[in-house]
Design a protein around this motif. Sequence first.
Motif, short mmCIF file in Angstrom:
data_model
loop_
_atom_site.label_atom_id
_atom_site.label_comp_id
_atom_site.label_asym_id
_atom_site.label_seq_id
_atom_site.Cartn_x
_atom_site.Cartn_y
_atom_site.Cartn_z
N VAL A 60 -36.87 -29.90 -32.51
CA VAL A 60 -36.38 -29.01 -31.34
C VAL A 60 -34.92 -29.08 -31.28
O VAL A 60 -34.16 -28.22 -30.93
CB VAL A 60 -36.95 -29.17 -30.07
N SER A 61 -34.42 -30.36 -31.57
CA SER A 61 -32.73 -30.60 -31.19
C SER A 61 -31.78 -29.86 -31.83
O SER A 61 -30.69 -29.77 -31.58
CB SER A 61 -32.63 -32.16 -31.16
N LYS A 62 -32.57 -29.37 -33.28
CA LYS A 62 -31.68 -28.43 -34.17
C LYS A 62 -30.98 -27.39 -33.44
O LYS A 62 -29.94 -26.74 -33.75
CB LYS A 62 -32.51 -28.35 -35.56
N SER A 63 -31.74 -26.87 -32.51
CA SER A 63 -31.40 -25.55 -31.78
C SER A 63 -30.11 -26.01 -30.54
O SER A 63 -29.79 -25.05 -29.78
CB SER A 63 -32.43 -24.91 -31.26
N LEU A 64 -30.12 -27.13 -30.49
CA LEU A 64 -29.27 -27.74 -29.28
C LEU A 64 -28.03 -28.68 -29.69
O LEU A 64 -27.39 -29.33 -28.76
CB LEU A 64 -30.31 -28.90 -28.46
N LEU A 65 -27.51 -28.46 -31.05
CA LEU A 65 -26.33 -28.96 -31.28
C LEU A 65 -25.07 -28.92 -30.82
O LEU A 65 -24.16 -29.58 -30.68
CB LEU A 65 -26.13 -28.73 -32.79
N ARG A 66 -24.98 -27.41 -30.04
CA ARG A 66 -23.67 -27.39 -29.20
C ARG A 66 -23.79 -28.00 -27.85
O ARG A 66 -22.87 -28.11 -27.32
CB ARG A 66 -23.75 -25.84 -29.28
N PHE A 67 -25.00 -28.67 -27.56
CA PHE A 67 -24.86 -29.43 -26.21
C PHE A 67 -23.83 -30.47 -26.30
O PHE A 67 -23.91 -31.36 -27.07
CB PHE A 67 -26.35 -29.79 -25.66
N ARG A 91 -43.27 -29.64 -22.68
CA ARG A 91 -42.97 -29.81 -24.00
C ARG A 91 -43.23 -28.51 -24.48
O ARG A 91 -42.53 -28.16 -25.69
CB ARG A 91 -43.59 -30.85 -24.62
N ARG A 92 -44.43 -27.80 -24.33
CA ARG A 92 -44.63 -26.51 -25.00
C ARG A 92 -43.68 -25.39 -24.60
O ARG A 92 -43.13 -24.78 -25.59
CB ARG A 92 -45.95 -26.03 -24.37
N ILE A 93 -43.24 -25.52 -23.46
CA ILE A 93 -42.18 -24.45 -22.92
C ILE A 93 -40.69 -24.77 -23.61
O ILE A 93 -40.11 -23.95 -24.25
CB ILE A 93 -41.93 -24.57 -21.56
N ILE A 94 -40.30 -25.86 -23.75
CA ILE A 94 -39.19 -26.34 -24.35
C ILE A 94 -39.25 -26.13 -25.84
O ILE A 94 -38.04 -25.35 -26.30
CB ILE A 94 -38.72 -27.81 -23.87
N ALA A 95 -40.24 -26.37 -26.51
CA ALA A 95 -40.32 -26.03 -28.03
C ALA A 95 -40.31 -24.51 -28.27
O ALA A 95 -39.71 -24.14 -29.27
CB ALA A 95 -41.57 -26.64 -28.44
N TRP A 96 -40.88 -23.74 -27.45
CA TRP A 96 -40.69 -22.40 -27.37
C TRP A 96 -39.24 -21.86 -27.64
O TRP A 96 -38.95 -21.11 -28.21
CB TRP A 96 -41.52 -21.75 -26.42
N ARG A 97 -38.42 -22.22 -26.52
CA ARG A 97 -37.23 -21.79 -26.45
C ARG A 97 -36.25 -22.92 -26.09
O ARG A 97 -35.94 -23.10 -24.89
CB ARG A 97 -36.91 -20.58 -25.37
N PRO A 98 -35.92 -23.72 -26.99
CA PRO A 98 -35.10 -25.10 -26.72
C PRO A 98 -33.90 -24.58 -25.96
O PRO A 98 -33.32 -25.18 -24.68
CB PRO A 98 -34.66 -25.53 -28.22
N GLY A 99 -33.23 -23.46 -26.21
CA GLY A 99 -31.90 -23.15 -25.66
C GLY A 99 -32.07 -22.93 -23.87
O GLY A 99 -31.04 -22.82 -23.43
N MET A 100 -33.29 -22.82 -23.63
CA MET A 100 -33.60 -22.71 -22.21
C MET A 100 -33.00 -23.89 -21.51
O MET A 100 -32.59 -23.80 -20.15
CB MET A 100 -35.10 -22.58 -21.89
N LEU A 101 -32.67 -24.99 -21.99
CA LEU A 101 -32.24 -26.03 -21.37
C LEU A 101 -31.09 -26.01 -20.93
O LEU A 101 -30.50 -26.93 -20.45
CB LEU A 101 -32.47 -27.39 -22.53
N GLY A 102 -30.13 -24.91 -21.42
CA GLY A 102 -28.87 -24.58 -21.36
C GLY A 102 -28.73 -23.72 -20.34
O GLY A 102 -27.64 -23.15 -19.55
N TRP A 103 -29.81 -23.03 -19.53
CA TRP A 103 -30.01 -22.21 -18.72
C TRP A 103 -29.35 -22.71 -17.12
O TRP A 103 -29.52 -23.70 -16.94
CB TRP A 103 -31.30 -21.47 -18.01
#
Length: 371
Positions: A60-67, A91-103
């Motif tokens: 999942v964190s591979k989509s979050l390298l810009r953080f 965890r299911r929601i985060i795995a679906w769209r990890p970039g959502m953690l930057g919303w």
Amino acid sequence: MLRSLVRRHVLAPSTHLRRVSFSTGTSVSSSGVTASPDPHFMAEYLVKTCGFSAGDASKVSKSLLRFQSTEKPDAVIGFFRSQGFDGANLRRIIAWRPGMLGWDVETQVAPKFKLLRDMGLSESDIIGIVRLHPIVIGFNSENALLTRFKVWESLLGSKEILLKNLRRCGWFFSSNIENVVRPNINFLRDECGIPEEKISLVLKRHPAFFTQKPDSLRALVDRVEGIGITRGSGMFLWILDVLHGVSREKFEAQAKIMNSFGWSNSDFVTVVKVHPTFLWLSTEVLQRKMDFLVKDVGMAPLDIAKHAVVLRLSLEKRLIPRFHVMEILKSEGLWTSQMKLSMFFSSPGPKFLQKYVLPYKDKLPKLLEVL
């Protein structure tokens, strides 16, 4: 209000320190040399804050390298927890769209939850729907989500029917309406000659049927016509709906099973025309039902073809228990019924009890035990 709500979800000390350390985008080593942030710090964060396994967190964190900090992820996770999401759901929601953690919570997340509540969904409804179908909150804005709600409400005829379908199987909601759903409806109405009221009935019951690619629907129509069922048949749309979930291979395997019991291909298609939902049975279950009805009960295969409703009845909950009732009555010399076996098995529960069980409940209490 939202910010204070989010702040109530306090992070573990180690996570909090990491958030401060990365808030500027750099860190200082013990030698005083400025270093770039660890590109994998979000993997550790996901493990500690959400309970991801190390392997899943790494993916999942591979989509979050810009953080560069955990400020926004802290806020998003805190908000979801305040809405009742935790553990596997989160965890299911985060795995679906990890970039959502930057919303941004106040402008991108909270308004969508408010809209879901305004649409009439309960808190438990929202948790269930978002957990299974996070696309519901994945639209770019609440206006896009509201537009989608209104269109589907119009197609299905009421908000209540829309909500019922969302609770049951909400993935249809993400389908392209103008390029997929409407062309499929128009094709069935204009080229297949299916009345709008029938289309509406299937749409309300199974909206996902209308979200298949238009080319796939046309191929399905050709397939149904190929087995001898014409567009003018009153069952044509229902059979299309059923066969949408039955592969060619499964269909042929089921026909082969019934052939082994003496059905001709014509017999098989005739039953499909009247009781198509038996095709949803797995080949294993179909085989077991036919073995039971023919070898244990003694029904003739062609009688089953004429009264195929019995194939739709549960083997464990209906067929076997009622067969035991018949065996007990026969053993006591009390079996006097002239009713066809198909009617014996398909008779409504209250009527069955009144005729075959209650008259003998004192003498044969075990009748109730086997049901």
